[in-house]
Design an enzyme around this catalytic site. Structure first.
Site, PDB file in Angstrom:
ATOM      1  N   LYS A 182       0.831  -1.202   0.000  1.00 16.48           N
ATOM      2  CA  LYS A 182       0.000   0.000   0.000  1.00 16.48           C
ATOM      3  C   LYS A 182       0.873   1.264   0.000  1.00 16.48           C
ATOM      4  CE  LYS A 182      -3.538  -2.602  -0.287  1.00 16.48           C
ATOM      5  NZ  LYS A 182      -4.072  -3.515   0.652  1.00 16.48           N
TER       6      LYS A 182
HETATM    7  C1  LIG Z   1      -5.190  -4.549   0.947  1.00 14.95           C
HETATM    8  C2  LIG Z   1      -6.655  -4.509   0.876  1.00 14.95           C
HETATM    9  C3  LIG Z   1      -7.485  -4.978   1.899  1.00 14.95           C
HETATM   10  C4  LIG Z   1      -6.989  -5.737   3.074  1.00 14.95           C
HETATM   11  O1  LIG Z   1      -5.947  -5.194   3.742  1.00 14.95           O
HETATM   12  P1  LIG Z   1      -4.915  -6.138   4.532  1.00 14.95           P
HETATM   13  O2  LIG Z   1      -4.136  -5.141   5.320  1.00 14.95           O
HETATM   14  O3  LIG Z   1      -4.108  -6.849   3.503  1.00 14.95           O
HETATM   15  O4  LIG Z   1      -5.697  -7.050   5.388  1.00 14.95           O
HETATM   16  C5  LIG Z   1      -8.841  -4.824   1.777  1.00 14.95           C
HETATM   17  N1  LIG Z   1      -9.382  -4.245   0.708  1.00 14.95           N
HETATM   18  C6  LIG Z   1      -8.643  -3.797  -0.308  1.00 14.95           C
HETATM   19  C7  LIG Z   1      -9.306  -3.154  -1.478  1.00 14.95           C
HETATM   20  C8  LIG Z   1      -7.249  -3.932  -0.274  1.00 14.95           C
HETATM   21  O5  LIG Z   1      -6.530  -3.497  -1.310  1.00 14.95           O
END
Ligand SMILES: *Cc1c(COP(=O)(O)O)cnc(C)c1O
Length: 369
Positions: A182
């Site tokens: 992210k």
């Molecule tokens: C990354 C992501 C998640 C989940 O996040 P995690 O930290 O990996 O549990 C949920 N929704 C979207 C759209 C994502 O890109």
């Protein structure tokens, strides 16, 4: 030639040193650094209450509980997202009701949402795919008309805006993820921005086994909580990342512009470029659609031969076997299926050089002929 991954976090030496300091401090799980990180996030979100979690999935799960989503309820979301967005609805024993995407934004088609609202609908769970925000004005108009809670899955859109307002600064529940890929990372982690009517103390109990502690050392458990707390190790990474959010965003925007300029200068037949949004998006990903008929596996292999990593984010989730077993089928959401089958994520991360973009575009052209 060095391998170029599709993404890589930018962690500076000061952040690495701050992690070492936490490790030496003797307090490595949730403590002062988590509180400091929550305060920094809250300040970014205009002073709204924010609580940190150990993943964006845990964050969504707790948000659903706080929103009152109960077994048998329906929650409306998009078929084109990381599967976590729908999995958390199943985990709450609720039913994910999917609404196809708008091909221009690749986000949930808000014009089609109201037709999917039923007496059982409790919440909307929109996703800002690739960091391009869902139209917040229209979203909250729909939610108000039908008295629905909103859980914004903003896992990919920290740093993005809607009409000059930061994502997280307004709205109902807003859920962020700090997974390694992210725009801001803590390795693994998440954060939930809370609306006014929700007690942050309840959110904290749901995060850690439902436990509340009294000053005299006694404790009680009044709700079923999970094990979702962030560590101080992770929070100190986040504290090093957050001040760089604007800088990261600038660099991502500039690289995205270079991709458009390069593909405009030498267009590739059938390659469909993403929406050109330089107002709102945080450019979490740059995702063209491959020309119709391209074998994606062969394309990925051809790019790898040229030392370039690409990703697939994401195939339409209703076609996964778990979701097919629930009754979803091919043809249900044709736009999400079309995009999901052809999407490819090209390298885009702050430490990339301009020349890397040129190298990627050249490799795409070569890999497609
Ligand atoms: C990354 C992501 C998640 C989940 O996040 P995690 O930290 O990996 O549990 C949920 N929704 C979207 C759209 C994502 O890109």
């Amino acid at each position: 030639m060095t391998f170029l991954p599709f993404t890589r976090p930018s962690i500076d030496e000061a952040t690495i040193a701050s992690v070492a300091a936490v490790l030496r401090s003797g307090w490595i799980t949730s403590g002062p650094k988590v509180k400091e990180f929550e305060a920094a996030l809250s300040s970014y979100c205009g002073g709204r209450p924010v609580r940190a979690f150990n993943s964006g999935t845990a964050t969504l799960q707790v948000a659903l509980t706080l929103a009152g989503v109960a077994p048998g309820d329906e929650v409306i979301t998009t078929p084109l997202t990381w599967v976590a967005s729908a999995n958390v609805i199943l985990a709450a024993q609720a039913r994910p009701v999917l609404v196809d995407i708008d091909p221009a934004t690749r986000n949930i088609d808000l014009d089609a949402v109201e037709a999917a609202v039923s007496a059982k609908t409790r919440a909307l769970l929109p996703v800002d795919l690739a960091g391009l925000p869902v139209d917040r004005d229209q979203l909250y108009q729909i939610a108000a008309r039908h008295k629905l809670r909103v859980i914004e899955d903003a896992a990919q859109s920290l740093g993005a805006c809607w009409n000059g307002k930061r994502i997280g600064e307004s709205g109902d529940f807003v859920s962020f993820s700090f997974h390694a890929n992210k725009n801001v990372t803590t390795g693994e982690g998440g954060a939930l921005v809370l609306p006014q009517d929700i007690d942050p103390a309840l959110c904290e109990r749901l995060r850690l086994q439902g436990v509340s502690r009294r000053a005299d050392g006694e404790m009680d458990v009044d709700v079923l909580g999970g094990k979702f707390n962030l560590t101080d190790i992770a929070a100190s990474i986040g504290l090093g990342q957050l001040p760089r959010l604007a800088e990261f965003g600038e660099r991502r925007r500039s690289l995205a512009r270079r991709y458009f300029a390069a593909f405009d200068a030498q267009p590739i037949a059938g390659l469909e470029l993403p929406s050109r949004d330089f107002e709102n998006s945080n450019w979490h990903m740059f995702q063209p659609l491959l020309p119709p008929g391209t074998d994606r596996g062969s394309f990925i292999a051809a790019m790898a031969e040229r030392q370039i990593g690409v990703g697939v984010h994401y195939p339409a989730l209703h076609l996964f076997s778990l979701y097919r077993r629930l009754g979803f089928a091919l043809g249900d959401y044709p736009q999400a299926e079309r995009v999901g089958a052809r999407t490819i994520t090209l390298p885009l991360f702050p430490a990339m050089a301009d020349a890397d973009v040129d190298r990627v575009c050249e490799a795409v052209a070569q890999s497609l002929c």
